[in-house]
Design a protein around this motif. Structure first.
Motif, short mmCIF file in Angstrom:
data_model
loop_
_atom_site.label_atom_id
_atom_site.label_comp_id
_atom_site.label_asym_id
_atom_site.label_seq_id
_atom_site.Cartn_x
_atom_site.Cartn_y
_atom_site.Cartn_z
N THR A 1 0.97 -1.20 0.10
CA THR A 1 -0.01 -0.09 -0.01
C THR A 1 0.77 1.29 -0.10
O THR A 1 0.48 2.29 -0.67
N ASP A 2 1.89 0.87 0.68
CA ASP A 2 2.65 2.38 0.82
C ASP A 2 3.51 2.66 -0.47
O ASP A 2 3.84 3.66 -0.88
N LEU A 3 4.02 1.49 -1.07
CA LEU A 3 4.56 1.71 -2.52
C LEU A 3 3.62 2.53 -3.57
O LEU A 3 3.98 3.15 -4.39
N GLU A 4 2.25 1.84 -3.43
CA GLU A 4 1.48 2.39 -4.38
C GLU A 4 1.03 3.79 -4.08
O GLU A 4 0.85 4.74 -4.93
N GLY A 5 1.00 4.14 -3.01
CA GLY A 5 0.79 5.61 -2.39
C GLY A 5 1.99 6.64 -3.04
O GLY A 5 1.75 7.67 -3.51
N ARG A 6 3.16 5.84 -2.86
CA ARG A 6 4.21 6.88 -3.79
C ARG A 6 4.22 6.83 -5.02
O ARG A 6 4.69 7.71 -5.34
N ALA A 7 3.66 5.80 -5.70
CA ALA A 7 3.57 5.65 -7.03
C ALA A 7 2.50 6.79 -7.49
O ALA A 7 2.46 7.33 -8.78
N ALA A 8 1.45 6.83 -6.71
CA ALA A 8 0.29 7.84 -7.29
C ALA A 8 0.72 8.99 -7.69
O ALA A 8 -0.01 9.70 -8.61
N GLY A 9 1.68 9.74 -7.18
CA GLY A 9 2.10 11.34 -7.46
C GLY A 9 3.13 10.99 -8.72
O GLY A 9 3.81 12.22 -8.82
N LEU A 10 3.35 10.12 -9.04
CA LEU A 10 4.57 9.94 -10.09
C LEU A 10 4.02 9.59 -11.43
O LEU A 10 2.72 9.19 -11.60
N ASP A 11 4.95 9.64 -12.71
CA ASP A 11 4.54 9.37 -13.93
C ASP A 11 5.59 8.43 -14.47
O ASP A 11 6.71 8.35 -13.91
N GLY A 12 5.43 7.82 -15.75
CA GLY A 12 6.49 7.15 -16.47
C GLY A 12 6.98 6.09 -15.80
O GLY A 12 6.52 5.21 -15.29
N GLU A 13 8.31 5.87 -16.04
CA GLU A 13 9.17 4.84 -15.28
C GLU A 13 8.99 4.54 -13.85
O GLU A 13 8.73 3.72 -13.37
N ALA A 14 8.95 5.89 -13.14
CA ALA A 14 9.09 5.68 -11.58
C ALA A 14 7.60 5.11 -11.01
O ALA A 14 7.72 4.19 -10.26
N ALA A 15 6.48 5.47 -11.78
CA ALA A 15 5.21 4.86 -11.03
C ALA A 15 5.27 3.53 -11.75
O ALA A 15 4.76 2.74 -10.67
N ALA A 16 5.81 3.00 -12.77
CA ALA A 16 5.77 1.69 -13.29
C ALA A 16 6.36 0.89 -12.38
O ALA A 16 6.06 -0.42 -11.92
N VAL A 17 7.64 1.55 -12.03
CA VAL A 17 8.70 0.59 -11.11
C VAL A 17 7.92 0.32 -9.88
O VAL A 17 8.06 -0.89 -9.29
N LEU A 18 7.46 1.32 -9.30
CA LEU A 18 6.83 1.25 -7.87
C LEU A 18 5.36 0.30 -7.65
O LEU A 18 5.57 -0.60 -6.96
N ASN A 19 4.81 0.58 -8.88
CA ASN A 19 3.62 -0.34 -8.86
C ASN A 19 4.09 -1.95 -8.93
O ASN A 19 3.40 -2.95 -8.44
N ALA A 20 5.10 -2.14 -10.03
CA ALA A 20 5.45 -3.40 -9.92
C ALA A 20 6.00 -4.00 -8.73
O ALA A 20 5.89 -5.19 -8.39
N GLN A 21 6.68 -3.22 -7.96
CA GLN A 21 7.29 -3.57 -6.83
C GLN A 21 6.22 -4.07 -5.67
O GLN A 21 6.14 -4.86 -5.04
N ALA A 22 5.23 -3.13 -5.78
CA ALA A 22 3.92 -3.56 -4.84
C ALA A 22 3.18 -4.59 -5.13
O ALA A 22 2.96 -5.49 -4.22
N LEU A 23 3.26 -5.24 -6.46
CA LEU A 23 2.80 -6.34 -7.01
C LEU A 23 3.61 -7.37 -6.41
O LEU A 23 3.15 -8.62 -5.80
#
Length: 562
Positions: free
Chosen positions: A59-81
């Motif tokens: 949940t924390d990783l997804e929250g960090r990804a929410a305010g990002l775009d591109g590579e950064a968001a994709a990387v964090l969401n994959a890590q949350a998975l």
């Protein structure tokens, strides 16, 4: 007369262009487990605590990804998975059932999982560091310790770490962090990708980083992959002036890509999940690589045609009047999907992945092509091109082209990521409208060197003459067929190498947004003929280092001085 100690230079892998001089600030060590492990009184409660900790991390990783775009968001969401992976949770629960306390069970399960990822190689091995971060965060939650994080010395600094987790990299304050140095990491690790997306100088895979202490002044050269310890004042001042000059010059670099004699070279973005409008605001001519995996990776079932159509439409509209190049789903054994099992493989990097996945799950591709075609029709002002990854033969090229055109897609291409495709580029280009070279995969397959291994940086160097020779064959085939040839690997982010690529016949370059100004600046100061001469120097070099140095000496000074 007192003698001063000579400057000590550490060597690593060049990961993010530019230079910086600042004192070291080290990442804190990961959380340690107590010497005495408590006994488990309630297995069910302990298992629940472990599950809750992993979910908290996700949940924390997804929250960090929410305010990002591109590579950064994709990387964090994959890590949350990864934190929610059912197999990881099962192993943790089994550990608790065997008598381990939750934090100990998490550590052991993550360790076993890391061993599996490293043994699998390819994309999965690159994720081992991400899993270590999940482990440390979950253990911190379970023990009530502060979450692992970045140092805050209160002044600009060079961040030094064993490795840098994606969750930390995307939180870097670039006003305070002037460069990154890590002991671990390979040329395609997440640290490299994210450092480039932030525009930070970076050196990874640097063994000497282990000996750097807080407060030690270092000069980082992200172009050469070196770290000078306690540089003398002249060196420090030269690096500072160069960094200031680079910022000033690149701030003035804008508009379409052109050589000095007016030859167009499209400068495009690598993009994935994120805010389409934010991606569209970058100074680019469009997208050269749209990774569509983000639509699939966090799901138990594949997205519907309607869901995909909506997502693609939103992004295409943000690039009205420009080009968007969509890569179809690049998944398979090394990027497993819950709904697209391809079976166990001894060597996933050589298995069912990319376009080959359609052999096992053809509906995934047909649904995706239908959605892309529908979104294209809804966004007539955007030029949409579609390409398939991991295509090896003319027959596969023909098959994909037929499927895509039958779905209503007018511009069809394929990725050149294996030597077979490069060697038969003429035949591939007779069947499609364009090709795009993925230099990261092409390098590992050409050199028989796992792209995740920091121990083989010389073999994976994009300046390898053998790799450049294959790129040149594709470029020449594109010129003969009058077809577009792009590069969307990390090589496109290097301004000097961009000149060589254009000299080899490449017509478009796709990279992270911060890389484009320097590439644009370099192109504008060299004619196409000069680019060809630089390419010849690189092709005739004996080693990557020789190729790079030969081109550096021959290129115009205003570019090499950046």
């Amino acid at each position: 007369m007192e003698q001063t100690n000579p400057t000590r230079a550490l060597e690593g892998i060049a990961a993010g262009p530019g230079g910086a001089v600042a004192p070291v600030a080290r990442m804190a060590a990961p959380p340690s487990l107590p010497d005495v492990e408590p006994e488990v009184a309630d297995v069910g409660a302990e298992q629940e605590a472990a599950r809750d900790a992993l979910e908290s991390v996700a949940t924390d990783l997804e929250g960090r990804a929410a305010g990002l775009d591109g590579e950064a968001a994709a990387v964090l969401n994959a890590q949350a998975l990864m934190a929610r992976d059912p197999e990881l949770r099962r192993q943790v629960e089994e550990g608790v059932a065997g008598g381990r306390a939750a934090a100990w069970a998490v550590r052991e399960a993550c360790g076993r999982y890391q061993d599996l990822l490293l043994a699998a190689g390819g994309y999965l091995a690159e994720r081992a560091a991400d899993l270590a971060d999940i482990r440390d965060r979950a253990v911190s939650v379970l023990l009530g310790l502060p979450m692992p994080g970045l140092p805050d010395p209160g002044h600009p600094h060079v961040l030094v770490a064993e490795d840098l987790a994606p969750a930390d990299t995307v939180r870097l304050d670039t006003d305070q962090v002037k460069a990154i140095v890590t002991r671990l990491g390979g040329p395609t690790s997440h640290t490299v990708i994210l450092a480039r997306s932030l525009g930070l100088p970076a050196v990874v895979g640097c063994p000497g980083a282990a000996d750097l202490t807080d407060g030690t002044v270092v000069a980082v050269d992200g172009d050469q992959g070196t770290v000078e310890v306690d540089p003398d004042p002249e060196v420090a001042e030269r690096v500072r002036l160069r960094a200031e000059r680079r910022r000033a010059v690149l701030a003035e670099s804008s508009g379409p890509g052109r050589t000095a004699d007016g030859v167009a070279v499209s400068l495009l973005l690598n993009a994935g999940e994120g805010d389409p409008d934010e991606a569209g605001a970058h100074d680019s001519e469009g997208i050269g690589l749209l990774r569509t995996e983000f639509l699939f990776l966090d799901r138990a079932e594949p997205p519907t045609v309607a869901e995909q159509t909506e997502s693609y439409t939103n992004l295409f509209r943000a690039f009205e009047g420009r080009t968007v190049t969509v890569r179809t789903l690049d998944a398979g054994s090394d990027k497993p999907l819950a709904f697209a099992d391809t079976g166990e493989e001894d060597n996933p990097a050589l298995g069912v992945r990319g376009f080959r996945t359609a052999r096992v799950h053809p509906n995934l591709l047909s649904d995706q092509l239908t959605a892309i075609a529908a979104a294209t029709k809804a966004c007539e002002g955007t030029r949409v091109r579609v390409m398939a990854p991991m295509v090896s033969t003319p027959a596969e090229t023909e098959e994909f082209a037929t499927l895509a055109r039958s779905a209503g897609i007018t511009e069809v291409g394929v990725m050149v990521e294996v030597p077979a495709a490069a060697l038969l580029a003429d035949r591939l280009l007779s069947r499609v409208d364009f090709v795009s070279i993925g230099t990261n995969d092409l390098a590992q397959y050409t050199m028989a060197a796992d792209r995740t291994l920091g121990s083989l940086p010389d073999l994976l160097d994009p300046w390898q003459p053998a790799l450049l020779s294959l790129i040149g064959q594709v470029g020449s085939a594109g010129q003969r067929a009058e077809r577009s040839v792009g590069v969307c690997g990390e090589a496109a982010a290097d301004p000097l190498l961009a000149l060589v690529l254009v000299g080899l016949g490449v017509t478009s370059l796709s990279a992270a947004p911060p890389a484009l100004p320097a590439v644009r600046f370099a192109l504008a100061r060299h004619t196409e003929e000069e680019c060809r001469a630089l390419a010849s120097l690189a092709l005739n070099a004996e080693t990557p280092a020789h190729a790079r140095e030969s081109v550096r000496k021959a290129a115009h000074a205003e570019v090499t001085d950046l």
